[in-house]
Design an enzyme around this catalytic site. Structure first.
Site, PDB file in Angstrom:
ATOM      1  N   ARG A   1      -7.041  -3.346   8.813  1.00 52.13           N
ATOM      2  CA  ARG A   1      -7.272  -2.884  10.183  1.00 52.13           C
ATOM      3  C   ARG A   1      -7.637  -4.036  11.113  1.00 52.13           C
ATOM      4  O   ARG A   1      -7.226  -4.047  12.279  1.00 52.13           O
ATOM      5  CB  ARG A   1      -8.347  -1.801  10.175  1.00 52.13           C
TER       6      ARG A   1
ATOM      7  N   MET B   1       0.863  -1.177   0.000  1.00 46.97           N
ATOM      8  CA  MET B   1       0.000   0.000   0.000  1.00 46.97           C
ATOM      9  C   MET B   1       0.904   1.233   0.000  1.00 46.97           C
ATOM     10  O   MET B   1       1.728   1.389   0.903  1.00 46.97           O
ATOM     11  CB  MET B   1      -0.904   0.037   1.235  1.00 46.97           C
TER      12      MET B   1
ATOM     13  N   TYR C   1       0.066   2.869  12.546  1.00 42.68           N
ATOM     14  CA  TYR C   1      -0.232   2.689  11.121  1.00 42.68           C
ATOM     15  C   TYR C   1      -1.625   2.132  10.872  1.00 42.68           C
ATOM     16  O   TYR C   1      -2.339   1.769  11.792  1.00 42.68           O
ATOM     17  CB  TYR C   1       0.842   1.875  10.406  1.00 42.68           C
ATOM     18  N   GLU C   2      -2.002   2.106   9.586  1.00 44.71           N
ATOM     19  CA  GLU C   2      -3.354   1.733   9.140  1.00 44.71           C
ATOM     20  C   GLU C   2      -4.434   2.612   9.770  1.00 44.71           C
ATOM     21  O   GLU C   2      -5.525   2.152  10.105  1.00 44.71           O
ATOM     22  CB  GLU C   2      -3.643   0.253   9.433  1.00 44.71           C
ATOM     23  N   GLY C   3      -4.110   3.877   9.946  1.00 44.34           N
ATOM     24  CA  GLY C   3      -5.032   4.807  10.608  1.00 44.34           C
ATOM     25  C   GLY C   3      -4.730   4.814  12.090  1.00 44.34           C
ATOM     26  O   GLY C   3      -4.917   3.799  12.770  1.00 44.34           O
TER      27      GLY C   3
END
Length: 585
Positions: free
Chosen positions: A291, A163, A436-438
């Site tokens: 997530r 990503m 990470y990942e939000g």
């Protein structure tokens, strides 16, 4: 000194008893050939791979790290061979559709696999960690030609994806990104820009890498509404090397065996995925899967921390005072797991780890039901509560994974602070998952602003209704009645404070943002209360078996010592701006 063994007994309890997943599989055409015994065999093999192949590389991979030279990355010794064994074992294809060359197994079993991989070797697991999400994204948004070209390669493990979101000036706010894509010949695009923090952006596990890149088209509107998603391979279909270069790797606090890369795209050739300017919607197919898996990283760290702390506490000797019948204390040397402070720490580690496993697997099972349940109503309900719980899984689990790793390090005392015992690596590795990942703050905002206020609390009411059904089943069991009443009370208070926050948002738009972090923790605590109420009900009358006796002990500990934190969260959620002037603008 670091060790890991897959907790297969507890995994089977969650899958076969807590979820009763084999019953659902038998009633679903897609999984009708799967039963509990076959699932157990799959878990056993996954546990053998994780403990036998990955765990021995965990400490050495951390110490060696990745090496960068002239645009190429060398992963730690043993990592490529471990990936080859992973692919040959069929693990890359576990939950992919049979039509795409996969095994067509449930997301639930894939979640159990991911827990084991992350617990055994988080850094190595980063390489295949987002492959399933990329597979889902390409399957949902790719053209038939792209799917025919790349889906089988992802499923087989021949290609690993990445990503590419973050840029030096654009982290959580992807609307600030500057990477651009210019239309080219034959439906292709030329992508130009720089991306940072790309996990596995360059590596020596696979010859080709499939980059999923967020960029702007020439006519893109400003902000996040002007972002498109592109598929940009390292090696093009005709064998040419694409115009992508790795400019370096980060030297990090943890997961040092994972190559975190800076990439430059210099007119690199790629293809649009999904619709123009709708890249975030396409990418979210990938990120929602990611997530959940990041949440499972928190679970994996908690499990590894619990295993190693409990083993050390059983061996380490220390003097303690023991009360005698006549009231005079007596000094005695015992393993430290007999000491009250250590007993409490270890019990908290076990209780939260096992509770998170049930909650995480329930959410993964919900993803299966959302896609394969018999009726549209059942699929819609499953989608609603899994969407609600996904940010909770990501944020609450990763927060607990770091906190519990720290608690486990405390069990080791001074030895925990040195490399020899490796619990310090678990602590370091676990910290990144909160970012990470939000970030966890973004997850909290997503939960309260989008998943609760956004649908006027309907998703939350669905979750509370499921809890109510469990409360009604448990009330007839004497040992569960106190727990059932406590969960019902906290459920009512959560519903009431949610109504207050929804109403307050119309006059104080900032209040939900101030409350979001505490609200997410409240939902996490409430959800684990649901987990432990059901676990206590399932264990009732079976306490002669030490496994179920331990479940009852953990349930009692959770309701007496951990769930009361909800009172603190409720008090904070009831606070207003007037009482907290330092939070006002």
């Amino acid at each position: 000194m670091w060790q890991y063994q897959a907790p297969l007994r507890d995994m089977r309890f969650v899958i076969e008893e807590w979820l009763a997943a084999p019953n659902d599989w038998q009633n679903t055409a897609s999984f009708a050939g799967l039963d509990g015994e076959l699932a157990a065999q799959i878990l056993e093999e996954a546990g053998r791979f994780s403990a036998g192949v990955l765990a021995p590389l965990n400490a050495s991979g951390d110490q060696e790290g990745c090496q960068y030279a002239q645009g190429k990355v060398k992963t730690p010794t043993g990592f490529p061979e471990a990936y080859k064994a992973f692919v040959e074992g069929g693990w890359a294809s576990l939950a992919c559709a049979e039509a795409d060359g996969g095994q067509g197994l449930p997301q639930l079993l894939n979640a159990a696999l991911m827990e084991m991989l992350f617990a055994a070797n988080h850094a190595w697991a980063m390489y295949p960690g987002i492959a399933h999400g990329a597979y889902e994204c390409l399957k949902a948004h790719g053209s038939d030609a792209l799917k025919a070209l790349y889906l089988p390669a992802i499923v087989s493990g021949e290609i690993l994806p990445t990503m590419c979101l973050t840029e030096p000036q654009a982290g959580s706010d992807v609307g600030l990104l500057r990477t651009r894509a210019e239309p080219s010949a034959a439906g292709q695009y030329r992508v130009t820009g720089n991306k940072v923090f790309v996990s596995g952006g360059e590596q020596d596990l696979t010859d080709n890498i499939l980059h999923l890149v967020l960029a702007r088209l020439p006519d893109a509107p400003a902000g996040s509404r002007g972002i498109s998603l592109f598929l940009v391979p390292k090696i093009l279909p005709d064998g040419r090397r694409n115009s992508i270069s790795c400019d370096g790797i980060e030297h990090k606090m943890g997961i040092r065996g994972s190559a975190t890369c800076t990439l430059s795209f210099e007119g690199a050739e790629g293809w649009l995925l999904g619709e123009p300017h709708r890249g975030l919607a396409a990418m979210f197919v990938m990120m929602n899967s990611a997530r959940l898996h990041v949440g499972l990283q928190g679970l994996g760290h908690a499990e590894a921390a619990w295993q190693n702390a409990s083993a050390y506490a059983a061996e380490r000797q220390q003097m303690r005072a023991v009360s005698r019948p006549e009231g005079k204390p007596e000094a005695k040397v015992d393993p430290i797991h007999y000491h009250p402070a250590m007993r409490r720490t270890l019990l908290e580690l076990r209780t939260l780890t096992e509770g998170m496993r049930a909650l995480g697997y329930w959410t993964a099972h919900g993803l299966d039901l959302a896609e394969y349940a018999d009726t549209p109503e059942q699929r819609q309900q499953a989608h609603r509560w899994t969407a609600l719980l996904t940010p909770v899984i990501k944020a609450y689990f990763t927060e607990q994974g770091f906190r519990l790793a720290s608690s486990a390090l405390q069990v080791f005392g001074g030895y925990g602070y040195v490399r020899e015992y490796a619990i310090e690596q678990t602590l370091r590795d676990s910290r990144i998952a909160m970012i990470y990942e939000g970030t966890n703050e973004i997850q909290a905002n997503d939960l309260l602003l989008r998943k609760v206020i956004g649908d006027a609390g309907q998703g939350l009411q669905d979750l509370l209704q499921r809890m109510q059904q469990e409360i009604e089943q448990s009330e007839s069991i004497p040992s569960c009645q106190t727990y059932a009443r406590a969960l019902a009370d906290y459920g009512d208070k959560t519903s009431a404070i949610t109504t207050t926050l929804i109403q307050a948002a119309s006059t104080d738009p900032e209040r939900p943002y101030r409350a979001a972090g505490d609200y997410l923790r409240l939902i996490g605590l409430l959800s684990l209360g649901f987990v432990w109420l059901r676990s206590a009900r399932l264990a009732a009358g079976r306490e002669a078996d030490p496994f179920y006796a331990a479940k009852q002990e953990s349930a009692a500990f959770y309701f007496n010592y951990l769930l009361p934190e909800a009172n603190h969260r409720l008090a904070l959620l009831g606070a207003t701006r007037h009482g907290l002037p330092f939070l006002a603008e």
